[in-house]
Write an enzyme that holds these catalytic residues in place. Structure first.
Site, PDB file in Angstrom:
ATOM      1  N   ASP A  98       0.857  -1.176   0.000  1.00 57.08           N
ATOM      2  CA  ASP A  98       0.000   0.000   0.000  1.00 57.08           C
ATOM      3  C   ASP A  98       0.899   1.233   0.000  1.00 57.08           C
ATOM      4  OD1 ASP A  98      -2.481   1.518   0.527  1.00 57.08           O
ATOM      5  OD2 ASP A  98      -3.184  -0.394   1.327  1.00 57.08           O
ATOM      6  N   ASP A 202      -3.192   4.599  -2.334  1.00 57.86           N
ATOM      7  CA  ASP A 202      -4.296   5.070  -1.514  1.00 57.86           C
ATOM      8  C   ASP A 202      -4.820   6.430  -1.986  1.00 57.86           C
ATOM      9  OD1 ASP A 202      -5.641   4.496   1.163  1.00 57.86           O
ATOM     10  OD2 ASP A 202      -4.889   6.514   1.532  1.00 57.86           O
ATOM     11  N   GLU A 256      -6.395   3.588  -5.806  1.00 56.13           N
ATOM     12  CA  GLU A 256      -7.719   3.687  -5.197  1.00 56.13           C
ATOM     13  C   GLU A 256      -8.295   4.992  -5.716  1.00 56.13           C
ATOM     14  OE1 GLU A 256     -10.032   3.783  -0.911  1.00 56.13           O
ATOM     15  OE2 GLU A 256      -8.200   4.911  -1.203  1.00 56.13           O
ATOM     16  N   HIS A 326     -10.841  -3.758   3.326  1.00 55.46           N
ATOM     17  CA  HIS A 326     -10.834  -3.362   4.744  1.00 55.46           C
ATOM     18  C   HIS A 326     -11.731  -2.167   5.046  1.00 55.46           C
ATOM     19  CE1 HIS A 326      -8.186  -0.682   2.679  1.00 55.46           C
ATOM     20  NE2 HIS A 326      -8.145   0.107   3.725  1.00 55.46           N
ATOM     21  N   ASP A 327     -12.307  -1.547   4.010  1.00 56.13           N
ATOM     22  CA  ASP A 327     -13.206  -0.406   4.220  1.00 56.13           C
ATOM     23  C   ASP A 327     -14.671  -0.770   4.004  1.00 56.13           C
ATOM     24  OD1 ASP A 327     -11.017   1.326   4.597  1.00 56.13           O
ATOM     25  OD2 ASP A 327     -10.904   1.793   2.449  1.00 56.13           O
TER      26      ASP A 327
HETATM   27  C1  GLC Z   1      -8.291   4.802   1.882  1.00 53.35           C
HETATM   28  C2  GLC Z   1      -8.089   3.595   2.751  1.00 53.35           C
HETATM   29  C3  GLC Z   1      -8.766   3.838   4.060  1.00 53.35           C
HETATM   30  C4  GLC Z   1      -8.139   5.058   4.708  1.00 53.35           C
HETATM   31  C5  GLC Z   1      -8.144   6.262   3.762  1.00 53.35           C
HETATM   32  C6  GLC Z   1      -7.214   7.334   4.236  1.00 53.35           C
HETATM   33  O1  GLC Z   1      -9.618   5.016   1.574  1.00 53.35           O
HETATM   34  O2  GLC Z   1      -8.547   2.441   2.103  1.00 53.35           O
HETATM   35  O3  GLC Z   1      -8.701   2.740   4.905  1.00 53.35           O
HETATM   36  O4  GLC Z   1      -8.825   5.395   5.867  1.00 53.35           O
HETATM   37  O5  GLC Z   1      -7.719   5.930   2.475  1.00 53.35           O
HETATM   38  O6  GLC Z   1      -5.893   6.950   4.063  1.00 53.35           O
END
Ligand code: GLC
Ligand code: CA
Length: 556
Positions: A98, A202, A256, A326-327
């Site tokens: 990540d 991310d 992401e 994980h979200d």
């Molecule tokens: C992304 C991650 C999440 C995190 C956010 C801030 O959305 O998947 O878990 O809280 O970024 O880094």
């Protein structure tokens, strides 16, 4: 340099805190991961996306990094990490780390320097502004944090505000500063030299903010998006990092991409753009969720329209396929009756419904055994998103607390973060100590050990599907066509390559559904995959689907 190996990959996502604890402190760690590498190999996956293991004060469980080049001691050491990646590579498993570079932790050395004075060389690594109003005590604009509340924090030391699109312990980096981009390039190259095969970037779509940071359109939950989602210099910045780092190794870069819908996706992921290789997107998640935390009713027709839209992207775009991470809440609870008597069929049907699509599938830890959401009391939630929502609502609109509790019972990120259920024993085989987060009591029924012993388990079905995809050119390269888009019970599509076709039919209902399949024109197709016994070996004019039944027929 790019072999585009990811087109043949099945990913497994590890959330290290909750995966496996090797030393009994209740927190998953790298030696725990090492102890499960044979499990991953046996499952058949050939790539891992590892959520952050870097040094971090854990305001957001590692998504707030204080040192990009070292491992958080609670997870182990860099030597442990090296042993882990060697172990993965020895088993034919690639490692994607990540990369969290929209923001750092406020405990990162850069931010400590940056906040110390206005003329510190690191000042411009972050986004500092004067406040509005005579005394400067109002934030510079109306943007909101993704974790609720304003996106700015006032810093006494220099009398200015800094931007944080997430928590106040996650200050946004200033990507307009070329030095910041160079730092990102150096960090990527550092890990590539250590053997990493790629990055999951991310919230990468947030890195370029509109000049002048103008106010956003009013929105009750989230303000400002239109000024930083794929902002003005986004493409340029991606090109730069791609040229100076990502393209120099045989990598996969998946972003992401919050806010990147299917119309904009080609501008980010088409191969000739030299930006990202693929995108984790949210249109599918948004079908039954608003502002990433508020549940709305699931509608299969909308869900299918989104799937098909992405499947029909131009040839030179590559999809990321996922239901969980994980979200997100657990898919088996989200898309069906995960506690019902057909839960195994449901888990398998969901697997088929996305594994046969074009793109790289991701399996989130525990999904392969059908882990479900957990039932928590308000005070048992520990994730920053849920706790912030409860605090805010408790303060400003306490009469809405029951609504918040209902929303979190369905959508909190905590559901995905309960410890991995390895065995039916205290600590669920995850830890011998006290787990950092509550174990789901259904561990007695749902766990890896019993799944391995049950030949009809969801786990064994995943193994078959993963095997089925391996080297399968129809699934990788075939065309996509949807049937019955207006049917609100069944998701049906075809994948075709040369003279071969797969017909995929998934019943999303917990009841029997008869379907006339005349128009598919695949009479005599042979049954290849099914999650119920006794289905017709050859496809006829009609098919009777049992609760959550999924079938794949093949025809030449
Ligand atoms: C992304 C991650 C999440 C995190 C956010 C801030 O959305 O998947 O878990 O809280 O970024 O880094
Ligand atoms: Ca541990």
């Amino acid at each position: 340099m790019k072999s585009r190996w990811y087109k043949d990959a099945v990913f497994y996502q590890i959330y290290p805190r909750s995966f496996c604890d090797s030393n009994g402190d209740g927190i998953g760690d790298i030696r725990g991961i090492i102890s499960k590498l044979d499990y991953l190999k046996d499952l058949g996956v050939n790539a891992v996306w590892l959520s952050p293991v870097y040094k971090s004060p854990n305001d957001d469980n590692g998504y707030d990094i204080s040192d990009y080049r070292d491992i958080n001691p609670e997870f182990g050491t860099l030597d442990d990490w090296k042993e882990m990646i060697e172990g993965m590579h020895a088993r034919g498993i690639r490692l994607v780390m990540d990369l969290v570079v929209n923001h750092t932790s406020d405990e990162h050395e850069w931010f400590k320097q940056s906040r110390s004075s206005k003329d510190n060389p690191y000042r411009d690594y972050y986004i500092w502004r004067k406040g509005r109003g005579k005394d400067g005590k109002r934030p510079p604009n109306n943007w909101t944090s993704r974790f609720t509340g304003r996106a700015w924090d006032y810093d006494e030391a220099t009398g200015e505000w800094y931007l944080h699109l997430f928590s106040k312990k996650q200050p946004d980096l200033n990507w307009d500063n070329p030095k910041v981009r160079q730092e990102v390039i150096d960090i990527c190259n550092y890990w590539f030299e250590l053997g990493v095969d790629g990055f999951r970037c991310d919230v990468i779509t947030y890195v370029s903010k509109k000049e002048g940071l103008p106010n956003g359109k009013f929105n009750i939950a989230m303000c400002g998006d239109e000024h930083f989602v794929i902002g003005p210099h986004f493409h340029e910045y991606m090109n730069e990092v791609n040229e100076k780092s990502w393209s120099k190794y045989d990598t996969m870069i998946v972003g992401e991409c919050i806010g990147c819908n299917m119309d904009r996706a080609p501008s980010v992921i088409a191969e000739d753009r030299n930006e990202l290789d693929s995108a984790i997107t949210f249109e599918l998640m948004d079908v039954d969720m608003k502002w990433s935390f508020f549940p709305v009713k699931f509608n299969l027709k909308k869900f299918k329209a989104v799937q098909s839209g992405w499947q029909n992207l131009p040839e030179n775009c590559w999809n990321t396929l996922y239901y969980e991470n994980h979200d997100q809440p657990r898919s088996i609870t989200r898309y069906g009756n995960g506690r019902g008597i057909y839960r195994k069929q449901l888990g398998k049907m969901l697997a088929v419904s996305y594994f046969m699509l074009r793109g790289t599938p991701y399996v989130y830890q525990g999904q392969e055994i059908g882990m479900t959401n957990i039932s928590l009391k308000q005070e048992e939630y520990i994730d920053i998103m849920a706790t912030r929502i409860f605090t805010l609502i408790g303060k400003f609109a306490p009469f809405l607390l029951p609504v918040a509790r209902w929303a979190m019972s369905k959508r909190a990120r905590d559901h995905a973060r309960t410890p991995m259920q390895w065995e039916d024993k205290t600590g669920c085989g995850f830890t011998t100590g006290t787990p950092w987060m509550k174990v789901n009591p259904n561990c007695s029924d749902i766990n890896v050990k019993s799944s391995l012993n049950d030949k009809n388990s969801i786990l064994n079905f995943y193994k078959q599907l993963i095997e089925f995809r391996k080297g399968n050119e129809i699934i990788r390269d075939g065309s996509y066509k949807e049937y019955f888009p207006n049917n609100s019970k069944v998701f049906c599509y075809e994948r075709a390559l040369g003279d071969k076709r797969y017909i995929v039919i998934c019943n999303f209902k917990e009841k029997k559904v008869p379907l006339n399949v005349d128009e598919i024109n695949a009479k005599g197709a042979k049954l290849r995959v099914c999650n119920w016994p006794g289905q017709d070996k050859e496809l006829g004019d009609a098919i009777l689907l049992r609760p959550y039944e999924a079938v794949v027929y093949e025809i030449k």
